[in-house]
Design a protein around this motif. Structure first.
Motif, PDB file in Angstrom:
ATOM      1  N   PRO A   1       0.835  -1.186  -0.084  1.00 26.54           N
ATOM      2  CA  PRO A   1       0.001   0.002   0.145  1.00 26.54           C
ATOM      3  C   PRO A   1       0.877   1.158  -0.051  1.00 26.54           C
ATOM      4  O   PRO A   1       2.130   1.166   0.426  1.00 26.54           O
ATOM      5  CB  PRO A   1      -0.865  -0.099   1.418  1.00 26.54           C
ATOM      6  CG  PRO A   1      -0.928  -1.731   1.794  1.00 26.54           C
ATOM      7  CD  PRO A   1       0.515  -2.262   1.287  1.00 26.54           C
ATOM      8  N   GLU A   2       0.392   2.225  -0.429  1.00 32.44           N
ATOM      9  CA  GLU A   2       1.169   3.555  -0.728  1.00 32.44           C
ATOM     10  C   GLU A   2       1.663   4.083   0.614  1.00 32.44           C
ATOM     11  O   GLU A   2       2.860   4.386   0.741  1.00 32.44           O
ATOM     12  CB  GLU A   2       0.136   4.686  -1.218  1.00 32.44           C
ATOM     13  CG  GLU A   2       1.042   6.021  -1.690  1.00 32.44           C
ATOM     14  CD  GLU A   2       2.189   5.773  -2.665  1.00 32.44           C
ATOM     15  OE1 GLU A   2       3.266   6.121  -2.459  1.00 32.44           O
ATOM     16  OE2 GLU A   2       1.981   5.041  -3.577  1.00 32.44           O
ATOM     17  N   ALA A   3       0.970   4.189   1.773  1.00 32.36           N
ATOM     18  CA  ALA A   3       1.591   4.548   2.979  1.00 32.36           C
ATOM     19  C   ALA A   3       2.655   3.691   3.307  1.00 32.36           C
ATOM     20  O   ALA A   3       3.501   4.040   3.991  1.00 32.36           O
ATOM     21  CB  ALA A   3       0.346   4.368   4.077  1.00 32.36           C
ATOM     22  N   PHE A   4       2.536   2.345   3.255  1.00 35.71           N
ATOM     23  CA  PHE A   4       3.780   1.401   3.627  1.00 35.71           C
ATOM     24  C   PHE A   4       4.885   1.852   2.726  1.00 35.71           C
ATOM     25  O   PHE A   4       5.888   2.101   3.322  1.00 35.71           O
ATOM     26  CB  PHE A   4       3.249   0.061   3.500  1.00 35.71           C
ATOM     27  CG  PHE A   4       4.170  -1.006   3.585  1.00 35.71           C
ATOM     28  CD1 PHE A   4       4.561  -1.425   4.822  1.00 35.71           C
ATOM     29  CD2 PHE A   4       4.872  -1.475   2.703  1.00 35.71           C
ATOM     30  CE1 PHE A   4       5.493  -2.548   4.915  1.00 35.71           C
ATOM     31  CE2 PHE A   4       5.837  -2.427   2.330  1.00 35.71           C
ATOM     32  CZ  PHE A   4       6.309  -2.826   3.664  1.00 35.71           C
ATOM     33  N   MET A   5       4.707   1.897   1.473  1.00 41.17           N
ATOM     34  CA  MET A   5       5.668   2.232   0.686  1.00 41.17           C
ATOM     35  C   MET A   5       6.580   3.634   1.001  1.00 41.17           C
ATOM     36  O   MET A   5       7.843   3.499   1.005  1.00 41.17           O
ATOM     37  CB  MET A   5       5.484   2.247  -0.828  1.00 41.17           C
ATOM     38  CG  MET A   5       4.921   0.708  -1.397  1.00 41.17           C
ATOM     39  SD  MET A   5       4.277   0.737  -2.870  1.00 41.17           S
ATOM     40  CE  MET A   5       5.845   1.086  -3.800  1.00 41.17           C
ATOM     41  N   GLU A   6       5.825   4.417   1.704  1.00 44.08           N
ATOM     42  CA  GLU A   6       6.425   5.832   1.604  1.00 44.08           C
ATOM     43  C   GLU A   6       7.137   5.544   2.919  1.00 44.08           C
ATOM     44  O   GLU A   6       8.230   6.377   3.330  1.00 44.08           O
ATOM     45  CB  GLU A   6       5.376   6.884   1.699  1.00 44.08           C
ATOM     46  CG  GLU A   6       4.449   7.399   0.418  1.00 44.08           C
ATOM     47  CD  GLU A   6       3.697   8.551   0.586  1.00 44.08           C
ATOM     48  OE1 GLU A   6       3.621   8.837   1.730  1.00 44.08           O
ATOM     49  OE2 GLU A   6       3.245   8.928  -0.480  1.00 44.08           O
ATOM     50  N   LEU A   7       6.693   4.801   4.120  1.00 45.48           N
ATOM     51  CA  LEU A   7       7.374   4.671   5.310  1.00 45.48           C
ATOM     52  C   LEU A   7       8.522   4.083   4.957  1.00 45.48           C
ATOM     53  O   LEU A   7       9.740   4.696   5.780  1.00 45.48           O
ATOM     54  CB  LEU A   7       6.325   3.729   6.019  1.00 45.48           C
ATOM     55  CG  LEU A   7       6.938   3.358   7.576  1.00 45.48           C
ATOM     56  CD1 LEU A   7       7.170   4.423   8.265  1.00 45.48           C
ATOM     57  CD2 LEU A   7       6.087   2.275   8.150  1.00 45.48           C
ATOM     58  N   VAL A   8       8.779   3.032   4.146  1.00 40.92           N
ATOM     59  CA  VAL A   8       9.804   2.170   3.929  1.00 40.92           C
ATOM     60  C   VAL A   8      10.979   3.251   3.313  1.00 40.92           C
ATOM     61  O   VAL A   8      12.082   3.276   3.525  1.00 40.92           O
ATOM     62  CB  VAL A   8       9.673   1.081   3.310  1.00 40.92           C
ATOM     63  CG1 VAL A   8      11.031   0.276   3.085  1.00 40.92           C
ATOM     64  CG2 VAL A   8       8.861   0.195   4.093  1.00 40.92           C
ATOM     65  N   GLU A   9      10.408   3.936   2.277  1.00 40.47           N
ATOM     66  CA  GLU A   9      11.372   4.471   1.185  1.00 40.47           C
ATOM     67  C   GLU A   9      11.897   5.598   2.189  1.00 40.47           C
ATOM     68  O   GLU A   9      13.128   5.999   2.067  1.00 40.47           O
ATOM     69  CB  GLU A   9      10.521   5.267   0.316  1.00 40.47           C
ATOM     70  CG  GLU A   9      10.113   4.133  -0.752  1.00 40.47           C
ATOM     71  CD  GLU A   9       9.187   4.724  -1.746  1.00 40.47           C
ATOM     72  OE1 GLU A   9       8.683   4.399  -2.963  1.00 40.47           O
ATOM     73  OE2 GLU A   9       8.376   5.890  -1.622  1.00 40.47           O
ATOM     74  N   LYS A  10      11.329   6.178   2.960  1.00 40.72           N
ATOM     75  CA  LYS A  10      11.699   7.284   3.986  1.00 40.72           C
ATOM     76  C   LYS A  10      12.829   6.815   5.061  1.00 40.72           C
ATOM     77  O   LYS A  10      13.724   7.323   5.473  1.00 40.72           O
ATOM     78  CB  LYS A  10      10.693   8.190   4.781  1.00 40.72           C
ATOM     79  CG  LYS A  10      10.083   9.059   3.641  1.00 40.72           C
ATOM     80  CD  LYS A  10       8.864   9.780   4.311  1.00 40.72           C
ATOM     81  CE  LYS A  10       8.095  10.552   3.199  1.00 40.72           C
ATOM     82  NZ  LYS A  10       6.764  11.202   3.978  1.00 40.72           N
ATOM     83  N   ALA A  11      12.508   5.540   5.373  1.00 41.32           N
ATOM     84  CA  ALA A  11      13.413   4.894   6.664  1.00 41.32           C
ATOM     85  C   ALA A  11      14.614   4.258   6.313  1.00 41.32           C
ATOM     86  O   ALA A  11      15.303   4.093   7.017  1.00 41.32           O
ATOM     87  CB  ALA A  11      12.395   3.785   7.470  1.00 41.32           C
ATOM     88  N   VAL A  12      14.751   3.625   5.010  1.00 43.58           N
ATOM     89  CA  VAL A  12      15.658   2.812   4.802  1.00 43.58           C
ATOM     90  C   VAL A  12      17.133   3.801   4.596  1.00 43.58           C
ATOM     91  O   VAL A  12      16.977   4.749   3.772  1.00 43.58           O
ATOM     92  CB  VAL A  12      15.471   2.012   3.393  1.00 43.58           C
ATOM     93  CG1 VAL A  12      14.854   1.042   3.562  1.00 43.58           C
ATOM     94  CG2 VAL A  12      15.283   3.366   2.205  1.00 43.58           C
ATOM     95  N   PRO A  13      18.022   3.375   5.097  1.00 37.70           N
ATOM     96  CA  PRO A  13      19.229   4.439   4.863  1.00 37.70           C
ATOM     97  C   PRO A  13      20.150   4.041   3.749  1.00 37.70           C
ATOM     98  O   PRO A  13      20.035   2.898   3.021  1.00 37.70           O
ATOM     99  CB  PRO A  13      20.234   3.799   6.107  1.00 37.70           C
ATOM    100  CG  PRO A  13      19.783   2.303   6.563  1.00 37.70           C
ATOM    101  CD  PRO A  13      18.163   2.293   6.284  1.00 37.70           C
ATOM    102  N   GLY A  14      20.902   5.017   3.573  1.00 38.04           N
ATOM    103  CA  GLY A  14      21.649   4.790   2.050  1.00 38.04           C
ATOM    104  C   GLY A  14      22.924   3.969   2.521  1.00 38.04           C
ATOM    105  O   GLY A  14      23.165   3.425   3.593  1.00 38.04           O
ATOM    106  N   PRO A  15      23.812   3.464   1.346  1.00 40.45           N
ATOM    107  CA  PRO A  15      23.628   4.028   0.226  1.00 40.45           C
ATOM    108  C   PRO A  15      22.911   3.020  -0.813  1.00 40.45           C
ATOM    109  O   PRO A  15      22.987   3.099  -2.034  1.00 40.45           O
ATOM    110  CB  PRO A  15      24.942   4.326  -0.391  1.00 40.45           C
ATOM    111  CG  PRO A  15      25.696   3.337   0.471  1.00 40.45           C
ATOM    112  CD  PRO A  15      24.808   2.934   1.725  1.00 40.45           C
ATOM    113  N   GLY A  16      22.011   1.953  -0.247  1.00 36.33           N
ATOM    114  CA  GLY A  16      21.761   1.028  -1.317  1.00 36.33           C
ATOM    115  C   GLY A  16      20.529   1.547  -2.255  1.00 36.33           C
ATOM    116  O   GLY A  16      19.982   2.776  -2.013  1.00 36.33           O
ATOM    117  N   VAL A  17      20.468   0.858  -3.525  1.00 36.87           N
ATOM    118  CA  VAL A  17      19.428   1.067  -4.114  1.00 36.87           C
ATOM    119  C   VAL A  17      18.157   0.678  -3.911  1.00 36.87           C
ATOM    120  O   VAL A  17      17.910  -0.458  -3.553  1.00 36.87           O
ATOM    121  CB  VAL A  17      20.186   0.512  -5.743  1.00 36.87           C
ATOM    122  CG1 VAL A  17      19.173   1.021  -6.728  1.00 36.87           C
ATOM    123  CG2 VAL A  17      21.343   0.930  -6.266  1.00 36.87           C
TER     124      VAL A  17
END
Length: 334
Positions: A204-220
């Motif tokens: 779901p969109e809210a889930f995806m936004e949560l993960v996108e903002k939380a994952v640290p770099g520098p991974g793709v």
């Protein structure tokens, strides 16, 4: 312009109940196997109440491990196509589907693959997991979030893969009913030392936004969504405009936007420029995710491998391929 639909016909050989509200449809295409990559999707065309509807569903199979083509569909509130498929389609029925499309695929690397799924978002993640384990030496780690135990998909399939690939596959199940909603801290804890891994996110969109903002770099980060996360910025009326003249009017979800027509710009691009977030996926004229109806004016499609001649005659276009050839045009994402 091609106006002959390239939709293929397939027979449903089995229907597998994955949960009370999810089904896997095992398909046998009439003209032989469909070429696809793990993580891709097909667009299904179904007729409900006399109206042709299009929806894209990811494959849960992988060509590296499965001889059968499988797609998994979950019931959603108000889902005209998903609910119809679950309630109506049985073994022996025929369906129409497009060629495979999508870029949510493995890249050539040996870094760890981290999959983040919410609900039925596990479908393409499972496909990628199968392919990575079978064709590479990569470690695969999955964080699967579900509402409760009854909602969990592919639990047995993932358990079998863990047994078959000891030390290479880790599956963490997060249940909202037992642990509350997933938090950014929990996501970062899961990533741990694999910050340079490839992060695949679907749900779901809210889930995806949560993960996108939380994952640290520098991974793709790879995210699978059949519409953009946010609307494009509204057009700057003070900026110099193209001298083509005319107006493109876009109607989407009861919102109407008018933007100055720009020579060579597709209707999808015009809609984005107007600050709307229309549905799209392949942007190659293959999947029909971006279908809309031209209600005034006329547009010509650069490429069409999805719509039939009758649909084109009724005014339907693939907005990723349709360019206005009248001064003014109105398009409605019905």
């Amino acid at each position: 312009m091609a106006t002959l639909s390239s939709f293929l016909r397939a027979t449903v050989t089995r229907v597998v109940a994955e949960s009370p509200d999810a089904r896997t449809f095992v398909l046998t295409p009439h003209d032989g196997p469909i070429s696809y990559r793990a993580g891709q999707f097909c667009t299904f065309r179904v007729t409900v109440g006399g109206t042709a509807l299009y929806r894209s569903y990811s494959m849960s199979s992988a060509p590296e491990t499965d001889t059968e083509l499988m797609t998994t569909v979950k019931r959603v509130p108000g889902g005209a196509v998903s609910n119809w498929m679950i309630d109506t389609i049985s073994a022996g029925d025929e369906v129409e589907l497009s060629k495979a499309a999508g870029r949510f695929c493995l890249r050539d690397t040996e870094v760890a693959l981290l999959g983040f799924s919410g609900g039925s978002g596990i479908t393409p993640i499972l496909s990628l997991t199968k392919a990575a384990l079978a064709s590479t030496t990569r470690r695969v780690r999955l964080l699967c979030a579900d509402r409760d135990r009854a909602s969990m998909l592919f639990d047995d399939a993932l358990a079998d893969l863990v047994t078959h690939y000891p030390g290479r596959l880790e599956v963490v199940r997060h249940l909202d009913s037992e642990s509350g909603f997933l938090t950014p801290a929990a996501i970062r804890d899961f990533v741990g030392a694999d910050t340079d891994g490839d992060h695949y996110i679907c749900g779901p969109e809210a889930f995806m936004e949560l993960v996108e903002k939380a994952v640290p770099g520098p991974g793709v980060v790879f995210s699978e969504r059949f519409a953009p996360a946010n609307a494009a910025p509204a057009v700057d009326s003070s900026a110099p405009q193209d001298d083509s003249g005319g107006t493109v009017t876009v109607i989407l979800n009861r919102k109407k936007r008018e933007v100055p027509r720009k020579a060579g710009e597709t209707l999808l691009e015009s809609a984005r420029r107007g600050g709307l977030a229309p549905p799209f996926s392949c942007e190659q004229g293959n999947c029909a995710t971006c279908i809309a109806k031209v209600v005034s004016g006329h547009a010509t499609m650069r490429h069409n491998d999805a719509l039939t001649d009758d649909e084109v005659a009724d005014g339907y276009v693939l907005t990723c391929q349709a360019v206005p050839d009248t001064t003014d045009l109105t398009v409605d994402y019905e």
